[in-house]
Design a protein around this motif. Structure first.
Motif, PDB file in Angstrom:
ATOM      1  N   UNK A 107       0.876  -1.166   0.000  1.00  0.00           N
ATOM      2  CA  UNK A 107       0.000   0.000   0.000  1.00  0.00           C
ATOM      3  C   UNK A 107       0.916   1.220   0.000  1.00  0.00           C
ATOM      4  N   UNK A 108       0.780   2.073  -1.020  1.00  0.00           N
ATOM      5  CA  UNK A 108       1.740   3.175  -1.183  1.00  0.00           C
ATOM      6  C   UNK A 108       1.845   4.077   0.055  1.00  0.00           C
ATOM      7  N   UNK A 109       0.736   4.545   0.641  1.00  0.00           N
ATOM      8  CA  UNK A 109       0.897   5.418   1.808  1.00  0.00           C
ATOM      9  C   UNK A 109       1.308   4.670   3.088  1.00  0.00           C
ATOM     10  N   UNK A 110       1.238   3.351   3.080  1.00  0.00           N
ATOM     11  CA  UNK A 110       1.475   2.603   4.316  1.00  0.00           C
ATOM     12  C   UNK A 110       2.573   1.542   4.204  1.00  0.00           C
ATOM     13  N   UNK A 111       3.356   1.594   3.134  1.00  0.00           N
ATOM     14  CA  UNK A 111       4.426   0.586   3.004  1.00  0.00           C
ATOM     15  C   UNK A 111       5.385   0.655   4.186  1.00  0.00           C
ATOM     16  N   UNK A 112       5.726   1.881   4.589  1.00  0.00           N
ATOM     17  CA  UNK A 112       6.669   2.050   5.698  1.00  0.00           C
ATOM     18  C   UNK A 112       6.087   1.551   7.022  1.00  0.00           C
ATOM     19  N   UNK A 113       4.767   1.439   7.070  1.00  0.00           N
ATOM     20  CA  UNK A 113       4.115   0.898   8.264  1.00  0.00           C
ATOM     21  C   UNK A 113       3.934  -0.617   8.147  1.00  0.00           C
ATOM     22  N   UNK A 114       4.479  -1.203   7.083  1.00  0.00           N
ATOM     23  CA  UNK A 114       4.413  -2.652   6.932  1.00  0.00           C
ATOM     24  C   UNK A 114       3.135  -3.161   6.307  1.00  0.00           C
TER      25      UNK A 114
END
Ligand SMILES: [Cu+2]
Length: 183
Positions: free
Chosen positions: A119-126
């Protein structure tokens, strides 16, 4: 491009891997699997459910928003230089932002192999997911850094640690068929 994307979203369908385009109203001949795009009320926890899925080739996979704003985006250099983690012959997808509960996006997966997406906005959140289509083949079955030092891959983006830690293993997906992530 925005017009095209909007048209795809309106129909809730997208062709991947050179496949059939299906509208939501069409009676699907193939089996359809649903992946929900979830979030807690504060948006501090976000996830795909199931996070791991095994399907037979030809299966329609539909992502649908339950809470928050998400995308489903294939790990592929065409998607903002992300590393290649879908079968080389498959066409990468990117849903664009899905903003309302019930918004959805679907593809038909025919090419066997492992498909990793984020998920582009949530990749950093795993917020990532993995689909195995038929057989555990291709770059999605390799280590995250398999491409290090390879020609043409020097500008690819590293899969962030939170995403690495979230993916269910291919072997677990093959065993359980659907790997749920508890909310
Ligand atoms: Cu998301």
């Amino acid at each position: 491009m925005p017009e095209t994307r909007r048209a795809f979203l309106k129909h809730g369908a997208y062709a991947a891997a050179g496949l059939v385009l299906l509208g939501c109203d069409a009676a699907p001949a193939a089996r359809t699997e649903i992946i929900e795009m979830r979030s807690d009320a504060l948006g501090t926890r976000v996830w795909f459910d199931p996070i791991g899925l095994y399907v037979a080739p030809g299966t329609i996979v539909r992502w649908i928003v339950r809470e928050n704003v998400h995308t489903t985006t294939a790990y592929h250099p065409r998607n903002d230089k992300h590393s290649l983690r879908i079968p080389p012959r498959a066409t990468p997808w990117d849903s664009g932002f899905l903003v309302q509960p019930g918004d959805h996006f679907e593809i038909v997966l025919t090419e066997p192999g492992v498909y990793d997406y984020f998920c582009a906005p949530h990749e950093m959140a795993g917020m990532v997911g993995r689909i195995v289509v038929g057989k555990p083949l291709g770059p999605g079955a390799l280590a995250f850094d398999y491409w290090n030092g390879k020609a043409g891959a020097s500008d690819w983006r590293r899969v962030p640690d939170a995403a690495r830690n979230a993916f269910p293993s291919v072997s677990r997906i093959l065993t359980e068929r659907q790997v749920r992530r508890a909310g």
